[in-house]
Design an enzyme around this catalytic site. Structure first.
Site, PDB file in Angstrom:
ATOM      1  N   MET A 125       0.828  -1.204   0.000  1.00 34.20           N
ATOM      2  CA  MET A 125       0.000   0.000   0.000  1.00 34.20           C
ATOM      3  C   MET A 125       0.865   1.258   0.000  1.00 34.20           C
ATOM      4  O   MET A 125       0.704   2.136  -0.835  1.00 34.20           O
ATOM      5  CB  MET A 125      -0.939   0.002   1.214  1.00 34.20           C
ATOM      6  CG  MET A 125      -2.016  -1.048   1.181  1.00 34.20           C
ATOM      7  SD  MET A 125      -3.157  -0.903   2.585  1.00 34.20           S
ATOM      8  CE  MET A 125      -2.437  -2.086   3.721  1.00 34.20           C
ATOM      9  N   GLU A 127       3.550   4.161  -0.335  1.00 31.35           N
ATOM     10  CA  GLU A 127       4.444   4.640  -1.396  1.00 31.35           C
ATOM     11  C   GLU A 127       5.397   5.678  -0.830  1.00 31.35           C
ATOM     12  O   GLU A 127       5.145   6.222   0.261  1.00 31.35           O
ATOM     13  CB  GLU A 127       3.619   5.239  -2.537  1.00 31.35           C
ATOM     14  CG  GLU A 127       2.695   4.221  -3.186  1.00 31.35           C
ATOM     15  CD  GLU A 127       1.843   4.791  -4.314  1.00 31.35           C
ATOM     16  OE1 GLU A 127       1.118   4.007  -4.943  1.00 31.35           O
ATOM     17  OE2 GLU A 127       1.914   6.009  -4.562  1.00 31.35           O
ATOM     18  N   PRO A 128       6.492   5.980  -1.531  1.00 35.87           N
ATOM     19  CA  PRO A 128       7.447   6.967  -1.019  1.00 35.87           C
ATOM     20  C   PRO A 128       6.803   8.304  -0.644  1.00 35.87           C
ATOM     21  O   PRO A 128       7.233   8.965   0.296  1.00 35.87           O
ATOM     22  CB  PRO A 128       8.433   7.126  -2.173  1.00 35.87           C
ATOM     23  CG  PRO A 128       8.411   5.808  -2.869  1.00 35.87           C
ATOM     24  CD  PRO A 128       6.985   5.341  -2.775  1.00 35.87           C
ATOM     25  N   SER A 132      -0.518   7.136   5.082  1.00 39.92           N
ATOM     26  CA  SER A 132      -1.893   6.851   5.503  1.00 39.92           C
ATOM     27  C   SER A 132      -2.945   7.356   4.515  1.00 39.92           C
ATOM     28  O   SER A 132      -4.100   6.923   4.562  1.00 39.92           O
ATOM     29  CB  SER A 132      -2.144   7.481   6.878  1.00 39.92           C
ATOM     30  OG  SER A 132      -1.287   6.910   7.850  1.00 39.92           O
ATOM     31  N   GLU A 244      -6.305  -6.241  10.873  1.00 39.84           N
ATOM     32  CA  GLU A 244      -4.891  -5.858  10.835  1.00 39.84           C
ATOM     33  C   GLU A 244      -4.501  -5.088  12.099  1.00 39.84           C
ATOM     34  O   GLU A 244      -3.466  -5.362  12.718  1.00 39.84           O
ATOM     35  CB  GLU A 244      -4.612  -4.998   9.595  1.00 39.84           C
ATOM     36  CG  GLU A 244      -3.172  -4.534   9.501  1.00 39.84           C
ATOM     37  CD  GLU A 244      -2.859  -3.803   8.207  1.00 39.84           C
ATOM     38  OE1 GLU A 244      -1.724  -3.308   8.079  1.00 39.84           O
ATOM     39  OE2 GLU A 244      -3.743  -3.727   7.329  1.00 39.84           O
ATOM     40  N   ARG A 245      -5.323  -4.133  12.499  1.00 37.89           N
ATOM     41  CA  ARG A 245      -5.002  -3.328  13.680  1.00 37.89           C
ATOM     42  C   ARG A 245      -5.143  -4.131  14.966  1.00 37.89           C
ATOM     43  O   ARG A 245      -4.422  -3.889  15.935  1.00 37.89           O
ATOM     44  CB  ARG A 245      -5.876  -2.071  13.675  1.00 37.89           C
ATOM     45  CG  ARG A 245      -5.414  -1.117  12.596  1.00 37.89           C
ATOM     46  CD  ARG A 245      -6.413  -0.051  12.211  1.00 37.89           C
ATOM     47  NE  ARG A 245      -5.840   0.789  11.141  1.00 37.89           N
ATOM     48  CZ  ARG A 245      -6.520   1.642  10.406  1.00 37.89           C
ATOM     49  NH1 ARG A 245      -7.819   1.793  10.604  1.00 37.89           N
ATOM     50  NH2 ARG A 245      -5.909   2.362   9.465  1.00 37.89           N
ATOM     51  N   GLN A 338      14.963   1.510  31.957  1.00 40.80           N
ATOM     52  CA  GLN A 338      15.459   2.313  33.072  1.00 40.80           C
ATOM     53  C   GLN A 338      15.705   1.450  34.310  1.00 40.80           C
ATOM     54  O   GLN A 338      16.716   1.607  35.003  1.00 40.80           O
ATOM     55  CB  GLN A 338      14.451   3.421  33.404  1.00 40.80           C
ATOM     56  CG  GLN A 338      14.940   4.430  34.426  1.00 40.80           C
ATOM     57  CD  GLN A 338      16.009   5.362  33.867  1.00 40.80           C
ATOM     58  OE1 GLN A 338      16.109   5.532  32.652  1.00 40.80           O
ATOM     59  NE2 GLN A 338      16.813   5.947  34.744  1.00 40.80           N
TER      60      GLN A 338
END
Length: 381
Positions: A125, A127-128, A132, A244-245, A338
């Site tokens: 999905m 691209e450069p 989103s 997916e999420r 930490q």
């Protein structure tokens, strides 16, 4: 805690998977990290034991299981390390597009090999110049007789190096108004003329997960490889983003649980000023705070998984889980490092790797800023 959606069969499956991973994954994970690649042989071993795409119908080589079995796989792979994320992407993000929108011929052609590990899948999905904002992708596909001619470039593609089958989001109608109605999904196979791989990307974390650029220069894709209907690609993508999420949220939750467990063990064994670090009130309070956040996260997540398995639409709550649990996991990583002190910054301690690996979870599958936008919209704002 007892998961709402798991039964005895799932527990038996988990034990079998753990035994397999103890033999085939845990001893080799550090080497995979150094090699910056999980070998294809591991995928094939996973497939041979029925640990790839178990929910696919038996007629196509799967086991026809409920999605709870897939959740078990996601959880156990995450316990090894976040670099195994590409297997979850194959099982639970890419292959479901084929099972939902593929023709019977397409399913027969591709799904059996997806279950054996002979085919490794990816979805392209990003691209450069487009993350989103999927409606404005620039990759185009023009129908020319019996094939499409595909042109464009994709980046940040998980499984980009290994992939044999790539679902590519592209514009088949660049003039469509609104623009998202011009998006279609094409399935590009490994040896397609005009398809090449760009750089294998060098990431801050997830070292063993191959991520790459994909290039399509007058790439020839048979029209039989159109997935679903032309112009419906954007709606297909939106329909599949819930799962997916949810996959990302599950991985983040497990990562947080693992980081807390390793840190509790560390502070109990490490001494400072004549006593275990776990005896200091600051340590106790930090551990108590993280344990509470993690327990609450698990309760919310398990409820969502059960609802998802039952077929409910829970987009708003999944967006909440993806946002909240990935942010929580980042906070846990920082606190746990930490509490490890200087040793937490050393590569031989697993918290260092977890600290590197977890931040990207708030970026991929839709940034957490996008999650908040979805939540706000669905709350009527």
């Amino acid at each position: 805690m007892k998961h709402l959606y798991l039964h005895e069969d799932h527990q038996i499956f988990r034990e079998a998977l753990r035994k397999f991973l103890e033999k085939e994954a845990y001893p080799f994970y550090e080497q995979w990290e150094e090699d910056r690649l999980i070998p294809r042989s591991f995928w094939e071993k996973m497939g041979g034991q029925g640990f790839l795409c178990p929910d696919i119908d038996e007629v196509y080589g799967g086991s026809g299981t409920d999605w709870g079995f897939s959740v078990v796989i996601i959880e156990e792979l995450e316990r090894i390390g976040s670099g195994t994320v590409g297997i979850g992407l194959h099982n639970d993000i890419v292959v479901p597009y084929l099972t939902s929108y593929g023709t019977d011929e397409q399913k027969q052609r591709w799904l059996p090999k997806c279950t054996t590990g002979e085919i490794i899948s990816a979805i392209a999905m990003t691209e450069p110049g487009t993350g989103s904002d999927l409606a404005n992708i620039k990759t185009t596909a023009v129908l020319n007789g019996d094939h499409f001619i595909l042109n464009g470039q994709k980046t940040f593609i998980t499984n980009g190096i290994h992939s044999d089958l790539i679902i590519v989001a592209c514009k088949t109608d660049p003039q469509a108004v609104p623009s998202y109605k011009g998006i279609s999904l094409l399935v590009v196979e490994r040896n397609a003329p005009g398809f090449s791989r760009g750089r294998k990307l060098n990431k801050v974390g997830l070292y063993c997960q191959d991520t790459a650029e994909l290039i399509f220069e007058d790439c020839i894709v048979p029209k039989e490889n159109l997935l679903g209907e032309e112009g419906k690609g954007f709606s297909y993508l939106m329909e599949k983003l819930q799962q997916e999420r949810l996959v990302v949220a599950i991985a983040a939750q497990v990562a947080a649980e693992e980081m807390l467990s390793m840190t509790i063990n560390y502070v109990k064994s490490r001494e400072a000023f004549g006593k275990a670090v776990s005896k200091f009130q600051n340590t106790q309070f930090k551990i108590a705070e993280m344990a509470t956040e993690i327990e609450m996260g698990r309760a919310f997540l398990d409820q969502l998984i059960a609802s998802h398995i039952s077929g409910q639409e829970i987009v708003t709550k999944v967006s909440m889980a993806k946002y909240k649990l990935t942010e929580m996991a980042k906070e846990v990583a920082a606190e746990c490092m930490q509490l490890h002190g200087g040793y937490g910054y050393m590569e031989e301690y697993k918290i260092a790797r977890r600290y590197r690996d977890i931040p990207v979870a708030s970026i991929y599958a839709g940034t957490n800023e996008i999650m908040k936008t979805i939540i706000a919209k669905n709350l009527g704002l």
